[in-house]
Design a protein around this motif. Structure first.
Motif, PDB file in Angstrom:
ATOM      1  N   HIS A  27      38.811  35.173  33.950  1.00 12.35           N
ATOM      2  CA  HIS A  27      37.618  35.594  33.169  1.00 12.35           C
ATOM      3  C   HIS A  27      36.638  36.502  33.862  1.00 12.35           C
ATOM      4  O   HIS A  27      36.609  36.570  34.911  1.00 12.35           O
ATOM      5  CB  HIS A  27      36.966  34.067  33.082  1.00 12.35           C
ATOM      6  CG  HIS A  27      37.414  33.019  32.215  1.00 12.35           C
ATOM      7  ND1 HIS A  27      38.334  32.213  32.984  1.00 12.35           N
ATOM      8  CD2 HIS A  27      37.310  32.660  31.015  1.00 12.35           C
ATOM      9  CE1 HIS A  27      38.738  31.121  32.047  1.00 12.35           C
ATOM     10  NE2 HIS A  27      38.256  31.606  30.658  1.00 12.35           N
ATOM     11  N   ALA A  28      35.882  37.082  32.959  1.00  8.80           N
ATOM     12  CA  ALA A  28      35.140  38.074  33.592  1.00  8.80           C
ATOM     13  C   ALA A  28      34.096  37.557  34.814  1.00  8.80           C
ATOM     14  O   ALA A  28      34.112  38.302  35.732  1.00  8.80           O
ATOM     15  CB  ALA A  28      34.176  38.864  32.505  1.00  8.80           C
ATOM     16  N   GLU A  29      33.655  36.405  34.713  1.00 14.29           N
ATOM     17  CA  GLU A  29      32.575  35.826  35.671  1.00 14.29           C
ATOM     18  C   GLU A  29      33.361  35.558  36.971  1.00 14.29           C
ATOM     19  O   GLU A  29      32.812  35.586  37.983  1.00 14.29           O
ATOM     20  CB  GLU A  29      32.216  34.470  35.051  1.00 14.29           C
ATOM     21  CG  GLU A  29      31.613  34.311  33.793  1.00 14.29           C
ATOM     22  CD  GLU A  29      32.700  34.346  32.644  1.00 14.29           C
ATOM     23  OE1 GLU A  29      33.627  33.614  32.600  1.00 14.29           O
ATOM     24  OE2 GLU A  29      32.460  35.343  31.650  1.00 14.29           O
ATOM     25  N   GLY A  30      34.773  35.453  36.934  1.00 14.38           N
ATOM     26  CA  GLY A  30      35.375  35.211  38.369  1.00 14.38           C
ATOM     27  C   GLY A  30      35.561  36.386  38.833  1.00 14.38           C
ATOM     28  O   GLY A  30      35.812  36.632  40.211  1.00 14.38           O
ATOM     29  N   ALA A  31      35.280  37.688  38.378  1.00 17.60           N
ATOM     30  CA  ALA A  31      35.221  38.958  39.167  1.00 17.60           C
ATOM     31  C   ALA A  31      33.821  39.436  39.404  1.00 17.60           C
ATOM     32  O   ALA A  31      33.192  40.124  38.996  1.00 17.60           O
ATOM     33  CB  ALA A  31      35.700  40.090  38.070  1.00 17.60           C
ATOM     34  N   THR A  32      33.495  38.709  40.626  1.00 19.33           N
ATOM     35  CA  THR A  32      32.270  38.814  41.195  1.00 19.33           C
ATOM     36  C   THR A  32      31.920  40.151  41.601  1.00 19.33           C
ATOM     37  O   THR A  32      32.879  40.848  41.870  1.00 19.33           O
ATOM     38  CB  THR A  32      32.101  37.887  42.200  1.00 19.33           C
ATOM     39  OG1 THR A  32      33.079  38.382  43.345  1.00 19.33           O
ATOM     40  CG2 THR A  32      32.173  36.452  42.134  1.00 19.33           C
ATOM     41  N   LEU A  75      45.691  38.983  42.592  1.00 21.46           N
ATOM     42  CA  LEU A  75      45.144  39.373  43.665  1.00 21.46           C
ATOM     43  C   LEU A  75      45.943  38.925  44.518  1.00 21.46           C
ATOM     44  O   LEU A  75      46.423  37.859  44.623  1.00 21.46           O
ATOM     45  CB  LEU A  75      43.763  38.816  43.932  1.00 21.46           C
ATOM     46  CG  LEU A  75      42.729  39.091  42.934  1.00 21.46           C
ATOM     47  CD1 LEU A  75      41.284  38.515  43.435  1.00 21.46           C
ATOM     48  CD2 LEU A  75      42.388  40.685  42.638  1.00 21.46           C
ATOM     49  N   ALA A  76      46.102  39.728  45.765  1.00 23.93           N
ATOM     50  CA  ALA A  76      47.006  39.198  46.956  1.00 23.93           C
ATOM     51  C   ALA A  76      46.115  39.468  48.174  1.00 23.93           C
ATOM     52  O   ALA A  76      45.413  40.463  48.313  1.00 23.93           O
ATOM     53  CB  ALA A  76      48.250  40.193  47.192  1.00 23.93           C
ATOM     54  N   ARG A  77      46.008  38.699  48.823  1.00 24.48           N
ATOM     55  CA  ARG A  77      45.036  38.305  50.288  1.00 24.48           C
ATOM     56  C   ARG A  77      46.041  38.104  51.374  1.00 24.48           C
ATOM     57  O   ARG A  77      46.950  37.421  51.455  1.00 24.48           O
ATOM     58  CB  ARG A  77      43.949  37.439  50.042  1.00 24.48           C
ATOM     59  CG  ARG A  77      42.950  37.871  49.111  1.00 24.48           C
ATOM     60  CD  ARG A  77      41.794  36.939  49.293  1.00 24.48           C
ATOM     61  NE  ARG A  77      40.848  37.323  47.832  1.00 24.48           N
ATOM     62  CZ  ARG A  77      39.902  38.349  48.206  1.00 24.48           C
ATOM     63  NH1 ARG A  77      40.066  39.053  49.265  1.00 24.48           N
ATOM     64  NH2 ARG A  77      39.032  38.798  47.044  1.00 24.48           N
ATOM     65  N   VAL A  78      45.557  38.845  52.566  1.00 21.28           N
ATOM     66  CA  VAL A  78      45.836  38.707  53.710  1.00 21.28           C
ATOM     67  C   VAL A  78      45.144  38.307  54.566  1.00 21.28           C
ATOM     68  O   VAL A  78      43.936  39.373  54.889  1.00 21.28           O
ATOM     69  CB  VAL A  78      46.839  39.652  54.098  1.00 21.28           C
ATOM     70  CG1 VAL A  78      47.366  39.561  55.862  1.00 21.28           C
ATOM     71  CG2 VAL A  78      47.967  39.943  53.474  1.00 21.28           C
ATOM     72  N   ILE A  89      38.084  46.879  33.314  1.00 21.05           N
ATOM     73  CA  ILE A  89      39.074  45.887  33.716  1.00 21.05           C
ATOM     74  C   ILE A  89      38.641  44.704  33.649  1.00 21.05           C
ATOM     75  O   ILE A  89      38.933  43.805  33.034  1.00 21.05           O
ATOM     76  CB  ILE A  89      39.901  46.280  34.716  1.00 21.05           C
ATOM     77  CG1 ILE A  89      40.790  47.662  34.545  1.00 21.05           C
ATOM     78  CG2 ILE A  89      40.933  45.220  35.232  1.00 21.05           C
ATOM     79  CD1 ILE A  89      41.371  48.271  35.780  1.00 21.05           C
ATOM     80  N   THR A  90      37.583  44.441  34.567  1.00 21.75           N
ATOM     81  CA  THR A  90      37.193  42.922  34.762  1.00 21.75           C
ATOM     82  C   THR A  90      36.196  42.607  33.729  1.00 21.75           C
ATOM     83  O   THR A  90      36.313  41.161  33.539  1.00 21.75           O
ATOM     84  CB  THR A  90      36.111  43.048  35.857  1.00 21.75           C
ATOM     85  OG1 THR A  90      35.091  44.057  35.827  1.00 21.75           O
ATOM     86  CG2 THR A  90      37.016  43.335  37.351  1.00 21.75           C
ATOM     87  N   ARG A  91      35.609  43.429  32.789  1.00 17.18           N
ATOM     88  CA  ARG A  91      34.853  43.083  31.739  1.00 17.18           C
ATOM     89  C   ARG A  91      35.977  42.399  30.584  1.00 17.18           C
ATOM     90  O   ARG A  91      35.548  41.514  29.828  1.00 17.18           O
ATOM     91  CB  ARG A  91      34.121  44.071  31.098  1.00 17.18           C
ATOM     92  CG  ARG A  91      33.365  43.695  29.821  1.00 17.18           C
ATOM     93  CD  ARG A  91      32.614  45.106  29.335  1.00 17.18           C
ATOM     94  NE  ARG A  91      33.564  45.846  28.845  1.00 17.18           N
ATOM     95  CZ  ARG A  91      33.558  47.240  29.414  1.00 17.18           C
ATOM     96  NH1 ARG A  91      32.459  47.521  30.363  1.00 17.18           N
ATOM     97  NH2 ARG A  91      34.456  48.172  29.094  1.00 17.18           N
ATOM     98  N   ASP A  92      36.937  42.932  30.605  1.00 19.45           N
ATOM     99  CA  ASP A  92      37.986  42.604  29.678  1.00 19.45           C
ATOM    100  C   ASP A  92      38.996  41.473  29.866  1.00 19.45           C
ATOM    101  O   ASP A  92      39.681  41.112  29.084  1.00 19.45           O
ATOM    102  CB  ASP A  92      38.811  43.600  29.089  1.00 19.45           C
ATOM    103  CG  ASP A  92      38.157  44.772  28.345  1.00 19.45           C
ATOM    104  OD1 ASP A  92      36.926  44.474  27.890  1.00 19.45           O
ATOM    105  OD2 ASP A  92      38.336  45.977  28.358  1.00 19.45           O
ATOM    106  N   LEU A  93      38.609  40.741  30.864  1.00 17.69           N
ATOM    107  CA  LEU A  93      39.513  39.789  31.507  1.00 17.69           C
ATOM    108  C   LEU A  93      39.405  38.623  30.520  1.00 17.69           C
ATOM    109  O   LEU A  93      38.440  38.060  29.983  1.00 17.69           O
ATOM    110  CB  LEU A  93      39.177  39.286  32.873  1.00 17.69           C
ATOM    111  CG  LEU A  93      39.525  40.243  34.029  1.00 17.69           C
ATOM    112  CD1 LEU A  93      39.071  39.464  35.199  1.00 17.69           C
ATOM    113  CD2 LEU A  93      40.963  40.573  34.042  1.00 17.69           C
TER     114      LEU A  93
END
Length: 176
Positions: free
Chosen positions: A7-12, A68-71, A55-59
């Motif tokens: 969701h777009a809201e998740g892309a802070t 996403l991958a985080r280390v 990209i984030t608006r269209d989620l």
């Protein structure tokens, strides 16, 4: 660790900044993922912001997910997983913008993202096949082959990286 945003809201704002910084680092290190409305390298984060915003608006859970991958809490890589919209190909998904931050290359980040994408596509989105396109000359097709993808075609000389440097666009597919 892998995660998804659907969701777009998740892309802070913080996530969007991380995506933009990663993307700029990847492009400027020779990565192949240059958005259509962005100049050729070197690029700035400012030039990439409109693409990240788009990209984030269209989620959407049904149409488009950001993986996403985080280390150790840092964004190590990301990719976009999209469902094709036309009814004839709605069972297929498209993988775009696969990238590993240059600081995390060789650590299995890309492989982890692809494995995560396979599960999300099949189990969460109900997709049956994934597709992607890569630029020749970077060895990317070998990376995807090791992950189970099959080359299904090429557009010879379709990508002009620089004058006199035309590359094939390699089309790849993965049955889920």
């Amino acid at each position: 660790m892998t995660a998804q945003i659907s969701h777009a809201e998740g892309a802070t704002a913080a996530v969007r900044r991380e995506l933009t910084a990663c993307w700029a680092a990847v492009i400027n290190a020779g990565g192949a993922v240059v958005p259509m409305d962005c100049p050729l390298p070197p690029v700035t984060e400012v030039a990439l912001r409109p693409a990240v915003e788009r990209i984030t608006r269209d989620l959407s859970p049904d149409r488009s997910r950001l993986l996403l991958a985080r280390v150790d809490g840092a964004l190590a890589g990301w990719m976009l997983l999209r469902r094709e919209q036309h009814p004839l190909v709605a069972h297929c998904g498209m993988v775009n913008h696969v990238q590993t931050h240059v600081r995390f290359r060789g650590m299995g980040v890309g492989t982890a993202l692809l494995r995560h994408a396979r599960g999300v596509a099949r189990d969460d989105m109900g997709l049956e096949r994934l597709q992607l396109a890569v630029r020749s000359g970077l060895g990317l097709e070998g990376f995807y082959r090791k992950a189970g993808w099959t080359e299904v075609g090429r557009w010879p000389g379709a990508l002009r990286v620089a004058p006199g440097d035309d590359r094939d666009e390699i089309l790849m597919s993965l049955a889920l």
